[in-house]
Scaffold this motif. Structure first.
Motif, PDB file in Angstrom:
ATOM      1  N   ASP A  95       0.657  -1.206  -0.093  1.00 39.17           N
ATOM      2  CA  ASP A  95      -0.056   0.034   0.153  1.00 39.17           C
ATOM      3  C   ASP A  95       0.923   1.196  -0.064  1.00 39.17           C
ATOM      4  OD1 ASP A  95       1.024   0.416   2.722  1.00 39.17           O
ATOM      5  OD2 ASP A  95      -0.914  -0.683   3.186  1.00 39.17           O
ATOM      6  N   ALA A  96       0.399   2.484   0.075  1.00 33.07           N
ATOM      7  CA  ALA A  96       0.999   3.687  -0.006  1.00 33.07           C
ATOM      8  C   ALA A  96       1.889   3.927   1.210  1.00 33.07           C
ATOM      9  CB  ALA A  96      -0.008   4.941  -0.316  1.00 33.07           C
ATOM     10  N   ASP A  97       1.340   3.556   2.278  1.00 29.75           N
ATOM     11  CA  ASP A  97       2.324   3.796   3.521  1.00 29.75           C
ATOM     12  C   ASP A  97       3.465   2.858   3.343  1.00 29.75           C
ATOM     13  OD1 ASP A  97       0.415   5.325   4.760  1.00 29.75           O
ATOM     14  OD2 ASP A  97      -0.671   3.658   5.674  1.00 29.75           O
ATOM     15  N   GLU A  98       3.372   1.463   3.147  1.00 29.56           N
ATOM     16  CA  GLU A  98       4.532   0.689   2.998  1.00 29.56           C
ATOM     17  C   GLU A  98       5.518   1.150   1.583  1.00 29.56           C
ATOM     18  OE1 GLU A  98       6.031  -3.837   2.888  1.00 29.56           O
ATOM     19  OE2 GLU A  98       4.108  -3.628   2.174  1.00 29.56           O
ATOM     20  N   GLU A  99       4.911   1.693   0.613  1.00 30.19           N
ATOM     21  CA  GLU A  99       5.703   2.244  -0.384  1.00 30.19           C
ATOM     22  C   GLU A  99       6.514   3.541   0.035  1.00 30.19           C
ATOM     23  OE1 GLU A  99       4.739   4.119  -4.827  1.00 30.19           O
ATOM     24  OE2 GLU A  99       3.421   2.756  -4.138  1.00 30.19           O
ATOM     25  N   ALA A 100       5.934   4.257   0.709  1.00 28.63           N
ATOM     26  CA  ALA A 100       6.630   5.541   1.401  1.00 28.63           C
ATOM     27  C   ALA A 100       7.856   4.839   2.363  1.00 28.63           C
ATOM     28  CB  ALA A 100       5.897   6.427   2.396  1.00 28.63           C
ATOM     29  N   ASP A 101       7.519   3.772   3.145  1.00 33.50           N
ATOM     30  CA  ASP A 101       8.598   3.227   4.135  1.00 33.50           C
ATOM     31  C   ASP A 101       9.739   2.713   3.179  1.00 33.50           C
ATOM     32  OD1 ASP A 101       7.462   4.045   6.193  1.00 33.50           O
ATOM     33  OD2 ASP A 101       6.794   2.180   7.046  1.00 33.50           O
ATOM     34  N   ASN A 129       1.736  -3.034  12.979  1.00 35.64           N
ATOM     35  CA  ASN A 129       2.607  -3.444  12.072  1.00 35.64           C
ATOM     36  C   ASN A 129       2.986  -4.875  11.881  1.00 35.64           C
ATOM     37  OD1 ASN A 129       5.364  -3.973  13.173  1.00 35.64           O
ATOM     38  ND2 ASN A 129       4.674  -1.790  13.979  1.00 35.64           N
ATOM     39  N   VAL A 142       8.735  -1.868   7.110  1.00 38.07           N
ATOM     40  CA  VAL A 142       8.095  -0.986   8.168  1.00 38.07           C
ATOM     41  C   VAL A 142       8.926  -0.252   8.765  1.00 38.07           C
ATOM     42  CG1 VAL A 142       7.792  -2.777  10.044  1.00 38.07           C
ATOM     43  CG2 VAL A 142       6.319  -0.803   9.665  1.00 38.07           C
ATOM     44  N   GLU A 190      -0.207  -7.135  10.740  1.00 40.08           N
ATOM     45  CA  GLU A 190       0.056  -6.786   9.247  1.00 40.08           C
ATOM     46  C   GLU A 190       1.174  -8.221   8.679  1.00 40.08           C
ATOM     47  OE1 GLU A 190      -0.701  -6.501   5.127  1.00 40.08           O
ATOM     48  OE2 GLU A 190      -1.794  -5.926   6.874  1.00 40.08           O
TER      49      GLU A 190
END
Length: 182
Positions: free
Chosen positions: A16-22, A168, A113, A171
């Motif tokens: 997802d976008a959050d993981e992509e940012a990480d 996290n 993460v 997940e």
């Protein structure tokens, strides 16, 4: 120093976008830091793993006294270590006594993460760029805690999800469950 990790990330697709940012923050760390594993920088790489026993579809959690939580095994690389799979395997063996651990179903990244870490003693607050894998054992009965205040528990996926409130890790467990069911 981050070539192995960079290669693993090249083959990984964030969920997802959050993981992509990480993942992007980890990539920048690899590009900017001479040693992305060193504890001397506020964001540094760690490697961890959720240990699974595929025949019984159970997962192994370890009590972490500092965080006061049931978590996966893992931690910092030792000086000179640059392969996150090797770090996760070493930490897994050290923390569980399971000498037969292998990457499962392969050595691919399962989750990335950024985890905040609170200050403790003379260690300031910092962040771990945690790269997570799955490790499997054929001998779950041989698991032994590294120390008395770090017990281990084999749990079904629903039990593991109930044992942790860390979103996290929940997940990571959910991703492991999908692979265990496949």
């Amino acid at each position: 120093m981050g070539a192995v990790l960079a290669d693993l990330l090249d083959r990984y697709r964030p969920a997802d976008a959050d993981e992509e940012a990480d993942v992007e923050r980890v990539r920048r760390l690899l590009a900017d830091a001479s040693d992305p594993w060193t504890r001397a920088i506020p964001l540094h790489v760690t490697a961890s793993a959720l240990i699974v026993h595929p025949p019984t579809r159970r997962v192994l959690l370890r009590w972490h006294a500092r965080q006061e939580a049931w978590l996966q095994v893992g931690g910092h690389g030792d000086p000179g270590e640059t392969d996150p799979v090797a770090v996760a395997l070493r930490e897994g063996v050290e923390e569980t006594g399971l000498s037969d651990l292998t990457a499962w179903p392969d050595a691919a990244v399962v989750h990335v993460v950024i985890v905040p870490v609170n200050a403790k003693g003379d260690e300031p607050a910092h962040e771990h760029a945690d790269v997570r894998f799955l490790l499997a054992t054929d001998r779950p009965g041989e698991a032994r805690p590294e120390k008395p205040d770090a017990p281990l528990r084999w749990l079904t996926v629903p039990e593991a999800l109930a044992a942790t409130s860390e979103p996290n890790l929940r997940e990571t467990i959910t991703r492991a469950a999908r692979l265990l069911e496949a």
